[in-house]
Design a protein around this motif. Structure first.
Motif, mmCIF file in Angstrom:
data_model
loop_
_atom_site.group_PDB
_atom_site.id
_atom_site.type_symbol
_atom_site.label_atom_id
_atom_site.label_comp_id
_atom_site.label_asym_id
_atom_site.label_seq_id
_atom_site.Cartn_x
_atom_site.Cartn_y
_atom_site.Cartn_z
ATOM 1 N N MET A 254 12.995 -12.506 1.227
ATOM 2 C CA MET A 254 11.775 -11.860 1.707
ATOM 3 C C MET A 254 10.936 -12.889 2.470
ATOM 4 N N ASP A 255 10.604 -12.591 3.708
ATOM 5 C CA ASP A 255 9.867 -13.518 4.565
ATOM 6 C C ASP A 255 8.396 -13.575 4.122
ATOM 7 N N PRO A 256 7.890 -14.759 3.739
ATOM 8 C CA PRO A 256 6.493 -14.838 3.282
ATOM 9 C C PRO A 256 5.493 -14.481 4.374
ATOM 10 N N HIS A 257 5.844 -14.694 5.653
ATOM 11 C CA HIS A 257 4.937 -14.309 6.740
ATOM 12 C C HIS A 257 4.754 -12.784 6.769
ATOM 13 N N LEU A 258 5.852 -12.073 6.563
ATOM 14 C CA LEU A 258 5.763 -10.609 6.517
ATOM 15 C C LEU A 258 4.984 -10.160 5.287
ATOM 16 N N LEU A 259 5.183 -10.867 4.188
ATOM 17 C CA LEU A 259 4.485 -10.518 2.954
ATOM 18 C C LEU A 259 2.971 -10.714 3.111
ATOM 19 N N ALA B 60 7.197 -2.806 9.426
ATOM 20 C CA ALA B 60 8.462 -2.089 9.587
ATOM 21 C C ALA B 60 9.638 -2.978 9.196
ATOM 22 N N THR B 61 9.602 -4.235 9.573
ATOM 23 C CA THR B 61 10.682 -5.162 9.233
ATOM 24 C C THR B 61 10.772 -5.381 7.731
ATOM 25 N N LEU B 62 9.610 -5.520 7.083
ATOM 26 C CA LEU B 62 9.592 -5.704 5.628
ATOM 27 C C LEU B 62 10.098 -4.457 4.917
ATOM 28 N N GLU B 63 9.705 -3.283 5.396
ATOM 29 C CA GLU B 63 10.181 -2.036 4.793
ATOM 30 C C GLU B 63 11.681 -1.878 4.975
ATOM 31 N N ALA B 64 12.198 -2.298 6.131
ATOM 32 C CA ALA B 64 13.644 -2.224 6.363
ATOM 33 C C ALA B 64 14.381 -3.186 5.427
ATOM 34 N N ASP B 65 13.802 -4.358 5.226
ATOM 35 C CA ASP B 65 14.419 -5.343 4.343
ATOM 36 C C ASP B 65 14.479 -4.827 2.912
ATOM 37 N N THR C 156 12.590 0.639 1.625
ATOM 38 C CA THR C 156 11.686 1.653 1.086
ATOM 39 C C THR C 156 10.357 1.584 1.814
ATOM 40 N N PRO C 157 9.673 2.706 1.996
ATOM 41 C CA PRO C 157 8.325 2.667 2.577
ATOM 42 C C PRO C 157 7.360 1.937 1.633
ATOM 43 N N LEU C 158 6.509 1.100 2.208
ATOM 44 C CA LEU C 158 5.542 0.345 1.429
ATOM 45 C C LEU C 158 4.115 0.822 1.645
ATOM 46 N N LEU C 159 3.861 1.469 2.802
ATOM 47 C CA LEU C 159 2.523 1.939 3.136
ATOM 48 C C LEU C 159 2.589 3.331 3.725
ATOM 49 N N THR C 160 1.646 4.186 3.318
ATOM 50 C CA THR C 160 1.431 5.419 4.072
ATOM 51 C C THR C 160 0.556 5.067 5.271
#
Length: 310
Positions: free
Chosen positions: A1-6, A37-42, A45-49
């Motif tokens: 998991m990329d910390p920048h995306l997190l 979108a990249t984090l959700e793809a990784d 699952t959807p993370l945000l509405t």
């Protein structure tokens, strides 16, 4: 998991806005959307509405993990940089308003005399901000305070690996105007004051929620909200009859127009603790020893008055 995306995800979730997160992070809104979108793809699952912007069930769980993970990364970077000598010699301290005592100031002066030319900075922060700021390496040391039973450590939140050393314990008082009906009492019970008018000063006095928890009652109504950190200003409000506050004796002693009546029940003290996240080196180690009387160089928080939070 990329910390920048997190980090991007945490900013969007807390701001509840892609555009505001983009402004905070210095990105374009489209870049922020791409990060999410990249984090959700990784994670598949959807993370945000999106309308409204809010964490999904999976996003809420990730948010719980994200804070300690990111603080741990920040702490690791700060620790390695200190070890490698990448940062200049410094002594940086954050403190809650009631933790900045005369004793602390004297220890800081002595540490500076022993290490002339060292960059020194002190910042007053809210109690809730201090553990995370120290764990992330923003400050070498943190001083925090709170209510405790005699000899008990403060219940600090998780904020990465932190060691805590006891600095002081002192009695608690209720500063009362000279003409107040209770000003001649030799001592006060907290439960007897539940229906009084109180000053809601979460950083400059003991927070009202802590009084409710300590007394086991739902009282302690706020007559006036004080959002500052200047304890002298709070005492001026108390002297003028705007409401009561619970303070350490050292903070209220000798204030004109007030009588400091001791709290006798429940049996609680005002406790000050020194926090650090890594092995301490001079001048921070010298200051820690001066203010606590405990050698804190190992970073383990062991020995008399020490405990550790993971």
């Amino acid at each position: 998991m990329d910390p920048h995306l997190l980090r991007t995800f945490v900013s969007v979730a807390r701001r509840a806005s892609f555009s505001e997160a983009a402004r905070d992070l210095g990105f374009t809104p489209s870049a922020v959307s791409q990060h999410i979108a990249t984090l959700e793809a990784d994670l598949r699952t959807p993370l945000l509405t999106r309308r409204p912007v809010a964490p999904t069930a999976a996003g809420a769980r990730l948010l719980e993990h994200a804070g300690p993970l990111l603080r741990g990364l920040d702490a690791a970077r700060a620790d390695v940089e200190r070890l490698a000598g990448a940062t200049a010699a410094r002594l940086t301290l954050c403190a809650s308003p009631l933790a900045m005592t005369v004793r602390v100031a004297a220890a800081l002066a002595e540490a500076r005399r022993a290490h002339p030319g060292v960059r020194t900075a002190v910042r007053v922060l809210g109690r809730g901000e201090i553990p995370a700021a120290v764990a992330a390496g923003q400050f070498d040391l943190g001083l925090t305070d709170g209510l405790a039973a005699p000899g008990d450590p403060l219940p600090l939140p998780a904020g990465g690996p932190l060691s805590a050393l006891a600095v002081a314990e002192g009695s608690l008082v209720v500063p009362l105007p000279l003409g107040h009906p209770l000003a001649r009492r030799l001592g006060l019970r907290l439960t007897d004051l539940a229906d009084a008018r109180w000053l809601d000063a979460p950083e400059a006095a003991v927070p009202l929620r802590r009084l409710r928890a300590a007394s086991g009652t739902d009282g302690f109504r706020a007559a006036l909200r004080y959002e500052g950190t200047d304890v002298r200003a709070l005492l001026a409000l108390a002297a003028a009859g705007h409401g009561l506050a619970l303070l350490p004796h050292s903070a209220a002693e000798g204030t004109p127009g007030l009588v400091a009546v001791p709290l006798v029940s429940p049996r609680l003290v005002h406790r000050v603790e020194l926090l650090h996240a890594a092995a301490l080196h001079d001048p921070a180690a010298d200051f820690a020893e001066l203010v606590t009387g405990i050698v804190a160089g190992t970073g383990t928080g062991t020995g008399s008055g020490g405990h550790r939070y993971e």
